[in-house]
Design a protein around this motif. Structure first.
Motif, mmCIF file in Angstrom:
data_model
loop_
_atom_site.group_PDB
_atom_site.id
_atom_site.type_symbol
_atom_site.label_atom_id
_atom_site.label_comp_id
_atom_site.label_asym_id
_atom_site.label_seq_id
_atom_site.Cartn_x
_atom_site.Cartn_y
_atom_site.Cartn_z
ATOM 1 N N ASP A 70 0.813 -1.219 -0.292
ATOM 2 C CA ASP A 70 0.005 0.033 0.077
ATOM 3 C C ASP A 70 0.631 1.271 0.393
ATOM 4 O OD1 ASP A 70 -2.166 -2.049 0.180
ATOM 5 O OD2 ASP A 70 -3.418 -0.966 1.819
ATOM 6 N N LYS A 71 1.721 1.261 0.788
ATOM 7 C CA LYS A 71 2.866 2.464 1.007
ATOM 8 C C LYS A 71 3.298 2.945 -0.130
ATOM 9 C CE LYS A 71 6.786 -0.134 3.256
ATOM 10 N NZ LYS A 71 8.057 0.222 1.564
ATOM 11 N N ASP A 72 3.689 2.034 -1.092
ATOM 12 C CA ASP A 72 4.701 2.466 -2.140
ATOM 13 C C ASP A 72 3.545 2.342 -3.424
ATOM 14 O OD1 ASP A 72 6.826 1.078 -1.259
ATOM 15 O OD2 ASP A 72 5.966 -0.408 -1.694
ATOM 16 N N LEU A 73 2.361 2.226 -3.157
ATOM 17 C CA LEU A 73 0.992 2.556 -3.784
ATOM 18 C C LEU A 73 1.132 4.224 -4.545
ATOM 19 C CD1 LEU A 73 -0.960 -0.814 -4.337
ATOM 20 C CD2 LEU A 73 0.352 0.751 -6.642
ATOM 21 N N ILE A 74 0.814 3.897 -2.377
ATOM 22 C CA ILE A 74 0.629 5.753 -1.921
ATOM 23 C C ILE A 74 1.580 6.795 -3.047
ATOM 24 C CG2 ILE A 74 0.865 6.979 -0.313
ATOM 25 C CD1 ILE A 74 -1.208 5.205 1.387
ATOM 26 N N GLU A 75 2.732 5.866 -3.214
ATOM 27 C CA GLU A 75 4.120 6.966 -3.079
ATOM 28 C C GLU A 75 3.907 6.934 -4.923
ATOM 29 O OE1 GLU A 75 8.850 6.088 -3.445
ATOM 30 O OE2 GLU A 75 7.546 5.497 -2.077
ATOM 31 N N VAL A 76 3.490 5.857 -5.583
ATOM 32 C CA VAL A 76 3.745 6.766 -6.965
ATOM 33 C C VAL A 76 2.475 6.627 -7.535
ATOM 34 C CG1 VAL A 76 5.602 4.436 -7.032
ATOM 35 C CG2 VAL A 76 3.119 3.558 -8.095
ATOM 36 N N PHE A 77 1.375 6.442 -6.470
ATOM 37 C CA PHE A 77 -0.580 7.975 -7.477
ATOM 38 C C PHE A 77 -0.203 8.529 -7.334
ATOM 39 C CE2 PHE A 77 -0.920 3.334 -8.421
ATOM 40 C CZ PHE A 77 -1.615 3.032 -9.399
ATOM 41 N N GLU A 81 3.884 14.502 -8.356
ATOM 42 C CA GLU A 81 4.884 13.902 -9.597
ATOM 43 C C GLU A 81 4.342 12.313 -9.653
ATOM 44 O OE1 GLU A 81 7.716 15.413 -10.799
ATOM 45 O OE2 GLU A 81 6.879 16.978 -10.027
ATOM 46 N N GLY A 82 2.977 11.883 -9.340
ATOM 47 C CA GLY A 82 2.461 10.287 -9.196
ATOM 48 C C GLY A 82 2.018 10.615 -10.662
ATOM 49 N N ILE A 83 1.573 9.382 -10.174
ATOM 50 C CA ILE A 83 0.519 8.535 -11.903
ATOM 51 C C ILE A 83 -0.653 9.881 -12.007
ATOM 52 C CG2 ILE A 83 -0.021 6.938 -13.108
ATOM 53 C CD1 ILE A 83 1.508 4.984 -11.848
#
Length: 291
Positions: A70-77, A81-83
């Motif tokens: 979950d924490k990685d998804l928050i970071e990339v989405f 600068e996210g998705i």
């Protein structure tokens, strides 16, 4: 026109999955937290390594993620600068991470506000399935978005199904992990009993695998379990992460998972034995240690 796909996360699963897309002729851009991995991928495939998520997802038709939790998804989405902030309207965002249903619902709502579609699409089949393009994919999201995404995911899928709205894919993956936990513990106990009873364990497996006891775990893991070889497959650390998600969701939906909770603690014992990166079939080592 060539379909453009941004692939975020090039771990043991994502690396070959992105490769299948490139080999199929799609225009693939990749980003990985470790830039060296993205550069390596681009040297082996027809595709481009990007220095940022924003560059990778710009003008992409599909954005595919395969990260850790979950924490990685928050970071990339999320974030500037996210998705979600940088992918175009109409983009379909596909997440193959095994994560919580709650994060899938959160990201689906955020993507929808930007006129993007989000599909939670956890996979089963492990590294071998990713390499062979034979994954089972369980999806949650809108049917129209799923039908558009189906041909893309089909490049690395053996089975591909829409299970319901956002979060349904993750909940289905939880069912999968709950079933596996009980199966592996049962197989471990069966093989351990055969060893202690001084039977020819391989001959036992050959016989019972032709009957009702047969399972994927028995067919693919019994041999290495007998030999005590666990340097392969799905790591214990990852399984504990997944079972934690299952147990948390079970509390939310008022489901009783006594065997799953017990097996989770057995995996904690394996971790304490130094088996954090061993395959999940290493449960048998715990029985051998504590006999």
């Amino acid at each position: 026109m060539t379909t453009t796909v941004a692939f975020i996360g090039l771990g043991v699963m994502g690396y070959p999955m992105a490769g299948h897309l490139a080999n199929a002729g799609l225009s693939v851009r990749v980003w990985n937290r470790s830039g060296e991995k993205a550069t390596q991928w681009a040297s082996e495939h027809s595709g481009a390594a990007c220095d940022s998520i924003a560059l990778a997802v710009r003008d992409a038709d599909f954005v595919i993620t395969c990260v850790g939790a979950d924490k990685d998804l928050i970071e990339v989405f999320e974030g500037d600068e996210g998705i979600i902030a940088n992918a175009p309207e109409g983009a379909i965002l596909i997440d193959h991470t095994t994560a919580s249903a709650g994060i899938a619902e959160r990201l689906a709502e955020s993507a929808g506000a930007r006129k993007q579609a989000f599909i939670d699409a956890p996979v089963s089949g492990g590294q071998q399935g990713a390499q062979n393009g034979a994954l089972t994919i369980m999806c949650g999201g809108a049917e129209q978005a799923f039908e558009k995404a189906r041909p893309v995911m089909a490049h690395y899928a053996r089975a591909l199904n829409l299970m319901g709205p956002a979060g349904s894919g993750q909940k289905t993956k939880m069912v999968n992990q709950i079933a596996i936990a009980g199966l592996v513990q049962g197989l471990s106990e069966a093989l351990h009993f055969a060893e202690q009873a001084e039977l020819d364990v391989r001959k036992v497996v050959d016989v019972i695998s032709k009957g009702a006891a047969q399972s994927w775990q028995m067919e693919n893991r019994s041999g290495t379990m007998i030999d005590g070889e666990f340097d392969h497959g799905f790591a214990v650390d990852w399984m504990r992460k997944d079972l934690g998600i299952c147990l948390e969701e079970a509390r939310k939906v008022n489901a009783s998972l006594p065997v799953t909770a017990l097996v989770d603690q057995f995996y904690a014992d394996v971790q304490s034995m130094g088996g954090r990166r061993w395959d999940t079939s290493s449960l048998i080592q715990r029985l051998r240690k504590f006999r």
